[in-house]
Design a protein around this motif. Structure first.
Motif, PDB file in Angstrom:
ATOM      1  N   ARG A   1      60.290 -23.018  61.211  1.00  0.00           N
ATOM      2  CA  ARG A   1      60.865 -23.942  62.684  1.00  0.00           C
ATOM      3  C   ARG A   1      61.141 -25.261  62.788  1.00  0.00           C
TER       4      ARG A   1
ATOM      5  N   VAL B   1      64.261 -27.413  62.837  1.00  0.00           N
ATOM      6  CA  VAL B   1      64.417 -28.627  63.795  1.00  0.00           C
ATOM      7  C   VAL B   1      65.571 -29.949  63.367  1.00  0.00           C
TER       8      VAL B   1
ATOM      9  N   ARG C   1      69.671 -29.077  63.243  1.00  0.00           N
ATOM     10  CA  ARG C   1      70.084 -28.680  64.806  1.00  0.00           C
ATOM     11  C   ARG C   1      70.274 -30.005  64.483  1.00  0.00           C
TER      12      ARG C   1
ATOM     13  N   ALA D   1      67.669 -28.351  69.164  1.00  0.00           N
ATOM     14  CA  ALA D   1      66.485 -28.628  68.444  1.00  0.00           C
ATOM     15  C   ALA D   1      65.405 -29.151  68.613  1.00  0.00           C
ATOM     16  N   GLN D   2      65.549 -29.008  70.569  1.00  0.00           N
ATOM     17  CA  GLN D   2      64.340 -29.020  71.353  1.00  0.00           C
ATOM     18  C   GLN D   2      63.710 -27.955  71.565  1.00  0.00           C
TER      19      GLN D   2
ATOM     20  N   GLU E   1      63.629 -25.521  69.505  1.00  0.00           N
ATOM     21  CA  GLU E   1      62.798 -25.320  68.581  1.00  0.00           C
ATOM     22  C   GLU E   1      62.572 -26.119  68.106  1.00  0.00           C
ATOM     23  N   PHE E   2      61.561 -27.092  68.658  1.00  0.00           N
ATOM     24  CA  PHE E   2      60.465 -28.323  68.282  1.00  0.00           C
ATOM     25  C   PHE E   2      59.368 -27.714  69.817  1.00  0.00           C
TER      26      PHE E   2
ATOM     27  N   GLY F   1      60.440 -35.593  63.645  1.00  0.00           N
ATOM     28  CA  GLY F   1      61.690 -35.211  64.587  1.00  0.00           C
ATOM     29  C   GLY F   1      61.462 -35.184  66.375  1.00  0.00           C
TER      30      GLY F   1
END
Length: 407
Positions: A171, A175, A178, A187-188, A190-191, A210
């Motif tokens: 994951r 990030v 993305r 990205a946010q 997944e982060f 990240g």
């Protein structure tokens, strides 16, 4: 890759868990002798020799071994061993900066991976490696294929098998995929889904970087600085100069976002100085690196900033210095082979270094949940051990450099 099934528990322990590279080499030499008369053992021995060379930083040599193992496995129709060897060949190419060759080989592997029978975990591991190569390639060329679909499928597979550490690491890759696509919202998401408890200190540096990228994209400069401060603490704990390079390059980006061009220049020059050190260093064996592409970005930003500051001579000197560093790194690969006793000492130093690092890494297992003051205290507590590990690496590098061509 099922190394224990192929070569036994002893060799795996000597390479990874309680590293003794000299003992491992003795085992490999014995296997090579038997392998002259046993084709299957020869294939496995060449592969494990490649793993050994990779672990001690001889990436060029590991490439030769992985390629030989893949070629032999293909001849006898051992698809699983071929895929394992060819994948590591592609990884070695990527670590050497030969990204186009790595990508071409990765594409050929991807075309065959679905044909593997009864190799579910192996297929996922191969796809993970191929996704890392694609991520690295895209770091250098944003027009390269996006590995996000592969990474999402891997997350689903690892979730089903309850491989939670693999879920977190994959994951984290997603990030950055993305972020490469400028999909900050994706990205946010997944982060926020990453459980940092499953990340080691090296991956935690990337986790905080990240978070820095996301905060910077949202113009949250204070949050971005806090992420960088924590990333630097993790970098200090790992004693990995590649991480420090990334942190200082990021500090340059943060200073530019704040309009502090002198501060950005100082940070980027610090990153460039670390890059100069790394051009001569023994490659790390603790994990994958995006350093080969990160250098290009930070170097370009340094030259651009000097031009913005109306310092054309300084920009020219920086560009020449960057090229000289690249040539110096290539020149260092012309080092003559070490003599038998020196090679033995070199491998002993690397074994001691890795053993120290394993001990330090064990102490860092809960680092993710420590508040900054406790993290700083842990860094100070482990400083002597970290310096001892660094000294072992410096001594190993000095052995390599002693008879190298003079620059």
């Amino acid at each position: 890759r099922g190394l224990e099934l192929l070569f036994g528990r002893v060799e795996v322990v000597q390479l990874f868990e309680q590293p003794d590279f000299n003992a491992a080499e003795e085992q490999l030499e014995a296997a090579a002798k038997v392998g002259r008369f046993d084709f299957e053992l020869a294939i496995g021995a060449r592969y494990l020799r490649g793993v050994f060379d990779h672990r001690i930083g001889d990436i060029d040599e590991s490439l030769i071994e992985f390629e030989a193992s893949a070629r032999l496995a293909n001849l006898v129709g051992d698809d699983q061993q071929f895929m394992s060897s060819a994948t590591m060949q592609a990884v070695a190419l990527a670590r050497l900066g030969r990204l186009r060759e790595a990508e071409a080989l990765a594409d050929s592997i991807a075309a065959r991976v679905d044909d593997l029978a009864d190799a579910g975990r192996l297929i996922d591991d191969i796809r993970y490696d191929l996704a890392w190569i694609a991520l690295l390639r895209r770091e250098a060329d944003r027009g390269a294929p996006d590995p996000s679909p592969t990474l999402r499928q891997l997350i689903a597979d690892y979730t089903r098998s309850e491989s939670l550490g693999d879920v977190a690491r994959t994951r984290l890759h997603l990030v950055f995929a993305r972020l490469q696509s400028r999909d900050f919202a994706g990205a946010q998401v997944e982060f926020d889904a990453i459980d940092p408890a499953w990340l080691d200190a090296h991956s935690l540096v990337w986790f905080e970087l990240g978070g820095f990228e996301l905060a910077l994209a949202n113009h949250q400069l204070r949050a971005a600085r806090e992420r960088l401060d924590r990333a630097e603490l993790y970098a200090d704990l790992t004693h990995d100069r590649e991480h420090h390079f990334r942190v200082w390059a990021a500090r340059g980006a943060l200073a530019r976002a704040r309009g502090d061009r002198p501060g950005a220049l100082a940070a980027l020059r610090r990153a460039s100085a670390i890059a100069d050190e790394l051009a001569l260093a023994v490659p790390g064996s603790s994990g994958r690196s995006m350093l080969v592409t990160a250098h290009r970005q930070a170097d370009a930003e340094l030259v651009d900033l000097l031009v913005e500051l109306d310092q054309p001579e300084a920009a020219f000197c920086a560009a020449v210095g960057i090229r000289a560093r690249h040539l110096r790194a290539l020149w260092a690969r012309l080092r003559p082979p070490l003599s038998g006793p020196d090679q033995h000492e070199y491998q002993a130093l690397l074994s001691q270094h890795r053993a120290l690092r394993i001990g330090i890494d064990d102490r860092l297992a809960a680092a993710w949940q420590l508040p900054a003051p406790e993290l700083q205290a842990l860094r100070d507590e482990l400083a002597d051990q970290g310096e001892a590990a660094d000294e072992l690496l410096r001594r190993a590098t000095a052995l390599l450099e002693r008879d190298a061509p003079r620059w």
